[in-house]
Design a protein around this motif. Sequence first.
Motif, PDB file in Angstrom:
ATOM      1  N   UNK A 147       0.762  -1.165  -0.034  1.00 13.88           N
ATOM      2  CA  UNK A 147      -0.111  -0.009   0.028  1.00 13.88           C
ATOM      3  C   UNK A 147       0.831   1.306   0.069  1.00 13.88           C
ATOM      4  N   UNK A 148       1.776   1.127  -0.639  1.00 12.61           N
ATOM      5  CA  UNK A 148       2.903   2.478  -1.052  1.00 12.61           C
ATOM      6  C   UNK A 148       2.493   2.957  -2.242  1.00 12.61           C
ATOM      7  N   UNK A 149       2.473   4.457  -2.242  1.00 22.09           N
ATOM      8  CA  UNK A 149       2.297   4.943  -3.370  1.00 22.09           C
ATOM      9  C   UNK A 149       3.475   5.973  -3.894  1.00 22.09           C
ATOM     10  N   UNK A 150       4.082   5.444  -4.923  1.00 22.64           N
ATOM     11  CA  UNK A 150       5.454   6.395  -5.295  1.00 22.64           C
ATOM     12  C   UNK A 150       5.225   7.184  -6.640  1.00 22.64           C
ATOM     13  N   UNK A 151       5.055   8.458  -6.574  1.00 21.24           N
ATOM     14  CA  UNK A 151       4.689   9.352  -7.386  1.00 21.24           C
ATOM     15  C   UNK A 151       5.604   9.252  -8.618  1.00 21.24           C
ATOM     16  N   UNK A 152       5.245  10.130  -9.685  1.00 18.27           N
ATOM     17  CA  UNK A 152       5.694   9.951 -10.959  1.00 18.27           C
ATOM     18  C   UNK A 152       7.228  10.687 -10.968  1.00 18.27           C
ATOM     19  N   UNK A 153       8.232  10.310 -11.620  1.00 17.50           N
ATOM     20  CA  UNK A 153       9.613  10.949 -11.751  1.00 17.50           C
ATOM     21  C   UNK A 153      10.342  10.907 -10.386  1.00 17.50           C
ATOM     22  N   UNK A 154      10.164   9.839  -9.651  1.00 12.38           N
ATOM     23  CA  UNK A 154      10.786   9.531  -8.539  1.00 12.38           C
ATOM     24  C   UNK A 154      12.264   8.742  -8.600  1.00 12.38           C
ATOM     25  N   UNK A 155      13.384   8.878  -7.665  1.00 14.03           N
ATOM     26  CA  UNK A 155      14.250   8.111  -7.618  1.00 14.03           C
ATOM     27  C   UNK A 155      14.530   7.472  -6.458  1.00 14.03           C
ATOM     28  N   UNK A 156      14.439   6.138  -6.223  1.00 15.04           N
ATOM     29  CA  UNK A 156      14.814   5.384  -5.188  1.00 15.04           C
ATOM     30  C   UNK A 156      15.910   4.678  -5.155  1.00 15.04           C
ATOM     31  N   UNK A 157      16.799   4.845  -4.334  1.00 16.73           N
ATOM     32  CA  UNK A 157      18.104   3.914  -4.291  1.00 16.73           C
ATOM     33  C   UNK A 157      18.620   3.411  -3.005  1.00 16.73           C
ATOM     34  N   UNK A 158      18.519   2.024  -2.948  1.00 19.97           N
ATOM     35  CA  UNK A 158      18.691   1.367  -1.836  1.00 19.97           C
ATOM     36  C   UNK A 158      17.991   1.856  -0.551  1.00 19.97           C
ATOM     37  N   UNK A 159      16.746   2.216  -0.442  1.00 20.27           N
ATOM     38  CA  UNK A 159      15.824   2.604   0.566  1.00 20.27           C
ATOM     39  C   UNK A 159      14.794   1.789   0.885  1.00 20.27           C
ATOM     40  N   UNK A 160      14.211   2.094   2.291  1.00 19.16           N
ATOM     41  CA  UNK A 160      13.258   1.085   2.556  1.00 19.16           C
ATOM     42  C   UNK A 160      12.042   1.962   2.981  1.00 19.16           C
ATOM     43  N   UNK A 161      10.871   1.655   2.288  1.00 20.62           N
ATOM     44  CA  UNK A 161       9.523   2.437   2.495  1.00 20.62           C
ATOM     45  C   UNK A 161       8.711   1.327   3.048  1.00 20.62           C
ATOM     46  N   UNK A 162       8.180   1.584   4.351  1.00 20.98           N
ATOM     47  CA  UNK A 162       7.399   0.733   5.201  1.00 20.98           C
ATOM     48  C   UNK A 162       5.879   0.749   4.710  1.00 20.98           C
ATOM     49  N   UNK A 163       5.031  -0.173   5.112  1.00 22.48           N
ATOM     50  CA  UNK A 163       3.503   0.006   4.704  1.00 22.48           C
ATOM     51  C   UNK A 163       2.953   1.181   4.743  1.00 22.48           C
ATOM     52  N   UNK A 164       2.146   1.477   3.873  1.00 17.88           N
ATOM     53  CA  UNK A 164       1.184   2.598   3.960  1.00 17.88           C
ATOM     54  C   UNK A 164       1.719   3.903   3.896  1.00 17.88           C
ATOM     55  N   UNK A 165       2.557   4.282   2.810  1.00 18.39           N
ATOM     56  CA  UNK A 165       3.247   5.569   2.841  1.00 18.39           C
ATOM     57  C   UNK A 165       2.799   6.097   1.495  1.00 18.39           C
ATOM     58  N   UNK A 166       3.404   7.592   1.293  1.00 19.16           N
ATOM     59  CA  UNK A 166       2.929   8.073   0.135  1.00 19.16           C
ATOM     60  C   UNK A 166       4.495   8.895  -0.335  1.00 19.16           C
ATOM     61  N   UNK A 167       4.900   8.780  -1.444  1.00 16.11           N
ATOM     62  CA  UNK A 167       6.221   9.383  -1.909  1.00 16.11           C
ATOM     63  C   UNK A 167       5.718  10.399  -2.939  1.00 16.11           C
ATOM     64  N   UNK A 168       5.860  11.606  -2.786  1.00 17.91           N
ATOM     65  CA  UNK A 168       5.207  12.637  -3.889  1.00 17.91           C
ATOM     66  C   UNK A 168       6.251  12.482  -4.857  1.00 17.91           C
TER      67      UNK A 168
END
Length: 261
Positions: A147-168
């Motif tokens: 249940x994580x939403x990662x918005x358009x044009x994001x860059x994720x590198x070796x990171x951890x996003x736990x449940x139910x988060x929003x990345x703009x």
Amino acid sequence: MAAASMSRLSRRASGSASAGPFLRRILYSTATASPSPAASSPPLPPAAAAAAGADRVRWDYRGQRQLVPLGQWLPKVAVDAYVAPEAVLAGQVTVHDGASVWSGSVLRGDLNKITLGFCANVQERCVLHAAWSAPTGLPAETLVDRYVTVGAYCLLRSCTIEPECIIGQHSILMEGSLVETNSILEAGSVLAPGRRIPTGELWAGNPARFVRKLTNEEIMEIPKLAVAINDLMQSHFSEFLPYSNAYLEVEKLKESFSYPL
């Protein structure tokens, strides 16, 4: 005929040195006017051209592959997960049930694992990568939990996003960063290496900083957004079934005429 004329002109030129410029002009015009054997020959059929030089065949497809195996690693995509035709998954990538990877995104698991959890979504033009190791000593794999939403044009590198988060959209999460459950990172933010967003907080800025605590209503809306994108994904998913979606239209037509299915 052209060869005999050229030989007579060459013999004449050996006896007279003053005819040099005139002779050179005549030889040049004769050579350009005479057709070459290659130009006069008819073009080869496609099958013969392919047999003569396979490296010269122009392929009529782009060559982009959706799933790219790297060595012993092959991307794993669940049956009901959606990966857009323009997305690229390479190496150690796992996409779980209900997740979606939208057009133009690249998940490159050549150095470490990338995991996309249940009902998570990575929207257009995102790049997910993983390093060999993180400077914080935490796992260097990239994890986008359920249940994580990662918005358009994001860059994720070796990171951890736990449940139910929003990345703009247009956000950057660097190595070793951690976003805990029920948190929001505003659009255009940069989370520095090793930084942690605690549970239930809103962060924004470059570098990202604490803004305020989230309300209960905002926390309840986070998984609803992921479910809404999952519902939207179903309409895209049906367009890329192995046998198209024509049978769905037939079933709708039968239902409209009360015809038993």
